[in-house]
Design an enzyme around this catalytic site. Structure first.
Site, mmCIF file in Angstrom:
data_model
loop_
_atom_site.group_PDB
_atom_site.id
_atom_site.type_symbol
_atom_site.label_atom_id
_atom_site.label_comp_id
_atom_site.label_asym_id
_atom_site.label_seq_id
_atom_site.Cartn_x
_atom_site.Cartn_y
_atom_site.Cartn_z
ATOM 1 C CB SER A 63 -2.290 -3.135 3.941
ATOM 2 O OG SER A 63 -3.235 -3.527 3.023
ATOM 3 C CE LYS A 66 -1.511 -5.799 1.480
ATOM 4 N NZ LYS A 66 -2.164 -5.058 0.958
ATOM 5 C CE1 TYR A 188 -2.754 -9.530 0.813
ATOM 6 C CE2 TYR A 188 -5.010 -10.151 1.232
ATOM 7 C CZ TYR A 188 -3.938 -9.289 1.175
ATOM 8 O OH TYR A 188 -4.893 -7.632 0.508
ATOM 9 C CE1 TYR A 239 -4.498 -0.077 1.546
ATOM 10 C CE2 TYR A 239 -4.472 2.422 3.031
ATOM 11 C CZ TYR A 239 -4.364 0.832 2.580
ATOM 12 O OH TYR A 239 -4.321 -0.159 3.334
ATOM 13 C CB VAL A 257 -8.556 -1.004 5.655
ATOM 14 C CG1 VAL A 257 -8.441 -0.273 4.312
ATOM 15 C CG2 VAL A 257 -8.517 -2.657 5.947
HETATM 16 N N1 GLU Z 1 -6.507 -7.394 3.770
HETATM 17 C C1 GLU Z 1 -7.385 -6.465 3.507
HETATM 18 C C2 GLU Z 1 -8.215 -6.726 1.980
HETATM 19 O O1 GLU Z 1 -7.472 -7.540 1.344
HETATM 20 C C3 GLU Z 1 -6.184 -5.345 4.065
HETATM 21 C C4 GLU Z 1 -6.796 -4.221 3.321
HETATM 22 C C5 GLU Z 1 -5.799 -2.767 3.754
HETATM 23 O O2 GLU Z 1 -5.383 -3.186 4.556
HETATM 24 O O3 GLU Z 1 -5.295 -2.367 2.557
HETATM 25 O O4 GLU Z 1 -8.994 -5.758 1.597
#
Ligand code: GLU
Length: 303
Positions: A63, A66, A188, A239, A257
């Site tokens: 993530s 992002k 993604y 989060y 994650v």
């Molecule tokens: N590719 C992971 C998912 O879509 C990213 C989750 C993360 O790192 O928050 O669940």
């Protein structure tokens, strides 16, 4: 400020947390990560780079990608994007379906999965290849031409990504995707599955410490837009524990994650800490501990 000493101190203070928590295994390819790994890097706006531990070892950025996709979309103007995604903390897990339905397919913020899917969709429309655009941005800013998507991780995400597919299909049903669901998901996963080191990510995040200016001196975002990205990171980047992260670390940050956390000291530096063991919210226990120690010992926070 002796950054190298500060990083050693942060690593020493974080040591009891290394190996604590759980390595993410809902993406099977991530389960093989070494729970004892720990690295931390700091890049300054004046061009110095420092690191400790496994700071040059690539890991799955997940993530943290992002941050970059959002900045790359905002570089084309944010007005339209902000009609399709909000900027409030979600108060829910990052892959929650309930809130998305209750709120008519408009994700709470760009850093939960639904919001990031909308951002990726927009980047795909703007560039024709969102995954490559994010990858090339990281390559350029980090000066790492070999940095790439781990195809094994991307495949593992795709075959196990039922929740992300559900989020994307629901948003498509609300007319909040411009591209086909399968395209958005593939793009993604390509960006989440990028492998990069703490060093790479600290350098790539430095534009947010430079108020929007890239490594070559050109501008990606205005100072005002960079401020907005940092503010959104502070409130939504870690989060459902962004309040706790702000309390302990006091910096805008984005976790993934894979166990990495990118944090920004506006006007001064970007930091990345990494260790795969996650707490129940999904944040790396040792990375949070190290960043907490860093800001406590240095006094460098936004507060
Ligand atoms: N590719 C992971 C998912 O879509 C990213 C989750 C993360 O790192 O928050 O669940």
């Amino acid at each position: 400020m002796n950054y190298q000493d500060l990083l050693y101190t942060a690593m020493r203070d974080a040591r009891p947390a290394i190996g604590q928590g759980r390595v993410a295994d809902y993406i099977p390819a991530l389960a093989a990560a070494d729970p004892q790994a720990f690295g931390m890097a700091l890049a300054t706006v004046s061009g110095e780079v420092y690191g400790v531990g496994d700071w040059e070892r690539p890991f799955s950025i997940q993530s943290i990608s992002k941050v970059f996709s959002l900045a790359l979309v905002l570089a084309h103007g944010g007005d339209y994007l902000w009609k399709r995604v909000g900027r409030e903390p979600s108060g829910n897990p990052f892959n929650s379906l309930i809130q998305l339905e209750a709120e008519g397919g408009i994700p709470r913020n760009p850093f939960i999965n639904a919001g990031a899917l909308v951002v990726t969709d927009r980047l795909q429309t703007l560039t024709g290849d969102a995954g490559i655009t994010v990858r090339d941005f990281l390559r350029r800013e980090a000066g790492s031409p070999a940095l790439d998507t781990d195809r094994n991780v991307a495949f593992s995400e795709a075959v196990n990504g039922h929740r992300n597919a559900a989020l994307a299909h629901f948003m498509a049903s609300c007319d909040n995707l411009e591209n086909p669901v399968d395209t958005v998901l593939a793009q993604y996963y390509a960006q989440c599955a990028l492998s990069a080191s703490c060093r790479d990510l600290a350098l790539a995040g430095l534009f947010l410490a430079r108020h929007g200016v890239l490594a070559d001196g050109s501008r990606l975002l205005s100072g005002s837009e960079a401020k907005k990205v940092n503010a959104t990171l502070l409130t939504c980047g870690t989060y459902d524990a962004a309040g706790e992260f702000a309390y302990r670390v006091g910096l805008p940050g984005k976790s993934g994650v894979g166990g990495g956390i990118l944090a920004i000291v506006p006007g001064r530096a970007a930091l990345c800490a990494w260790s795969p063991g996650l707490d129940s919210a999904g944040n790396s226990m040792a990375a949070v501990a190290a960043l907490d120690a860093f800001t406590t010992h240095s006094g460098l926070s936004v507060f």
